[in-house]
Design an enzyme around this catalytic site. Structure first.
Site, PDB file in Angstrom:
ATOM      1  N   ASP A 130     -39.892   0.300  13.151  1.00 35.74           N
ATOM      2  CA  ASP A 130     -38.849   1.208  13.581  1.00 35.74           C
ATOM      3  C   ASP A 130     -39.074   2.634  13.264  1.00 35.74           C
ATOM      4  OD1 ASP A 130     -36.441   1.693  14.888  1.00 35.74           O
ATOM      5  OD2 ASP A 130     -35.337   1.776  13.181  1.00 35.74           O
ATOM      6  N   CYS A 184     -32.066 -10.939  33.484  1.00 32.34           N
ATOM      7  CA  CYS A 184     -30.419 -10.606  33.447  1.00 32.34           C
ATOM      8  C   CYS A 184     -29.815 -10.956  34.802  1.00 32.34           C
ATOM      9  CB  CYS A 184     -30.501  -8.822  33.187  1.00 32.34           C
ATOM     10  SG  CYS A 184     -30.871  -8.485  31.798  1.00 32.34           S
ATOM     11  N   CYS A 187     -26.032 -10.012  36.182  1.00 30.40           N
ATOM     12  CA  CYS A 187     -25.085  -9.689  34.985  1.00 30.40           C
ATOM     13  C   CYS A 187     -25.132  -8.349  34.564  1.00 30.40           C
ATOM     14  CB  CYS A 187     -25.320 -10.562  33.942  1.00 30.40           C
ATOM     15  SG  CYS A 187     -24.476 -10.260  32.417  1.00 30.40           S
ATOM     16  N   CYS A 190     -23.095  -6.109  29.604  1.00 33.46           N
ATOM     17  CA  CYS A 190     -23.449  -5.099  28.874  1.00 33.46           C
ATOM     18  C   CYS A 190     -22.855  -3.638  29.177  1.00 33.46           C
ATOM     19  CB  CYS A 190     -24.785  -5.032  28.081  1.00 33.46           C
ATOM     20  SG  CYS A 190     -25.999  -5.118  29.392  1.00 33.46           S
ATOM     21  N   CYS A 194     -19.422  -1.123  27.507  1.00 36.63           N
ATOM     22  CA  CYS A 194     -19.828   0.303  26.612  1.00 36.63           C
ATOM     23  C   CYS A 194     -18.355   1.125  26.869  1.00 36.63           C
ATOM     24  CB  CYS A 194     -21.056   1.054  27.310  1.00 36.63           C
ATOM     25  SG  CYS A 194     -21.275   2.501  26.389  1.00 36.63           S
ATOM     26  N   CYS A 210     -23.811   7.456  23.537  1.00 37.13           N
ATOM     27  CA  CYS A 210     -23.964   6.400  22.914  1.00 37.13           C
ATOM     28  C   CYS A 210     -23.332   6.415  21.449  1.00 37.13           C
ATOM     29  CB  CYS A 210     -25.383   5.745  22.742  1.00 37.13           C
ATOM     30  SG  CYS A 210     -25.682   4.526  21.725  1.00 37.13           S
ATOM     31  N   CYS A 237     -22.834   0.655  16.599  1.00 36.99           N
ATOM     32  CA  CYS A 237     -21.915  -0.148  17.734  1.00 36.99           C
ATOM     33  C   CYS A 237     -22.647  -1.174  18.368  1.00 36.99           C
ATOM     34  CB  CYS A 237     -21.461   0.854  18.749  1.00 36.99           C
ATOM     35  SG  CYS A 237     -20.535   0.055  20.183  1.00 36.99           S
ATOM     36  N   CYS A 240     -22.476  -3.619  23.467  1.00 40.64           N
ATOM     37  CA  CYS A 240     -23.257  -4.024  24.660  1.00 40.64           C
ATOM     38  C   CYS A 240     -24.015  -5.349  24.164  1.00 40.64           C
ATOM     39  CB  CYS A 240     -24.213  -3.003  25.099  1.00 40.64           C
ATOM     40  SG  CYS A 240     -25.428  -2.599  23.593  1.00 40.64           S
ATOM     41  N   CYS A 244     -23.374 -10.177  25.705  1.00 42.55           N
ATOM     42  CA  CYS A 244     -24.612 -10.765  26.424  1.00 42.55           C
ATOM     43  C   CYS A 244     -24.641 -12.174  26.439  1.00 42.55           C
ATOM     44  CB  CYS A 244     -25.881 -10.339  25.737  1.00 42.55           C
ATOM     45  SG  CYS A 244     -27.482 -11.090  26.614  1.00 42.55           S
TER      46      CYS A 244
END
Length: 341
Positions: A130, A184, A187, A190, A194, A210, A237, A240, A244
């Site tokens: 990360d 996906c 769909c 997500c 938001c 965001c 948060c 989203c 799923c």
């Protein structure tokens, strides 16, 4: 290329606590450079200048370490079961941040696996989780771990959405896996979930809207237009991710250090607002929350207080209107106005 070594590597990765292991080439994400350039050109990175400064590496993993021939991508589940909500008088902390900092846990696991690989087959390695300029999500898709959903996060048919990513770059030439494709379909759950409309289009995100960016990366006051939309989210948060449909395959974290601390499942806003710098550092020692500092965190708490509608919190906000940190004082004044209204 040794399929037996790969099989042993996967077995070892699972034994170390990872949930899945796949392999790709550093050159398998050639599209990333153009995608990143477009993202930056539109200013969607907000104040995250480091994305632009190191884009030459993030856009091309083979440039980051030219000697690397293979990238081992690892996934580690951190699901929290059904602990996804909190009452309006309490704060809502993103699931990944309710206990120990995953960077430390995943990196130590990566290092142990990398040491095993060197002992087993030689070569050189570098591990990343990360914080380095590595396009982990595109590499995750190239390796077959999952695909980048319309919310831009990685989704897996086996793991859902609740998992961390880590990578081991190596000079070993390992057998690669087939890239995952998008599942996906039509769909858009997500996107619709938001609270701040942070997705200009499917597979695009504007970080400036965001909530994860606003509550963690953004240092100053948050635009008043967006404050009311934060609700009681005080760090990150999951809106989203929560919706799923592929999360029907998600499992609760095996790692006990990802299980939520009792005091972070639904922490009372009044208690969090009262934290001074020393108390903040003590409470969040070893937590990813600590890195944003007391000022940014209490700012978030005060926005949540303003959104709570709880008149018993009016005095809590009023007491912080003269705080030494202007970002806190500004948030406190806003909360007072909201509660009075």
């Amino acid at each position: 290329m040794d399929q037996r070594l790969k099989a042993k590597l996967i077995e070892r990765a699972l034994a170390e606590g990872f949930s899945a292991c796949r392999i790709c080439r550093p050159t398998d994400v050639a599209h990333v450079a153009d995608d990143l350039a477009g993202f930056l050109k539109q200013g969607h990175h907000g104040s995250m200048g480091w994305l632009a400064e190191r884009s030459h590496w993030r856009g091309a993993p083979n440039v980051l370490w030219p000697e690397a021939k293979s990238v081992i991508m690892l996934a580690e589940e951190y699901g929290a079961g059904d602990q996804l909500e909190a009452p309006s008088s309490a704060g809502l902390v993103s699931v990944y941040a309710r206990n120990k900092d995953y960077h430390d846990i995943v990196k130590k696991r990566l290092k142990r696996l990398a040491r095993w690989l060197i002992a087993e087959a030689g070569g050189e390695v570098k591990v990343f989780v990360d914080t380095a300029p590595v396009p982990e999500k595109p590499l995750g898709q190239a390796s077959g771990l999952g695909w980048q959903g319309k919310h831009t996060n990685l989704v897996s048919r086996e793991l859902g959405s609740w998992f961390f990513l880590g990578s081991i770059f190596t000079t070993l030439d390992l057998p690669v896996d087939e890239a995952e494709v998008d599942h996906c379909g039509s769909c858009r759950a997500c996107l619709d979930a938001c609270p701040t409309d942070a997705f200009p289009a499917p597979h695009q995100i504007d970080a400036r809207r965001c909530i994860s960016y606003l509550t963690i990366e953004h240092k100053g006051p948050i635009d008043e237009e967006l404050r009311a939309k934060l609700g009681n989210r005080i760090y990150g948060c999951d809106a989203c991710l929560e919706v799923c449909p592929w999360n029907k395959f998600a499992r609760e974290a095996k790692e006990i250090r990802y299980h939520a601390r009792d005091d972070l499942v639904a922490p009372p806003l009044a208690e969090l607002a009262a934290l001074d710098d020393a108390a903040f550092r003590t409470k969040f020692s070893g937590s990813p929350i600590k890195r944003i500092g007391r000022g940014r965190f209490v700012r978030n708490v005060l926005y949540a207080i303003g959104n709570s509608g709880d008149q018993s919190l009016l005095e809590v906000a009023r007491e912080l209107c003269g705080d030494d940190e202007e970002v806190v004082a500004d948030a406190a004044r806003w909360a007072v106005e909201r509660l009075r209204a």
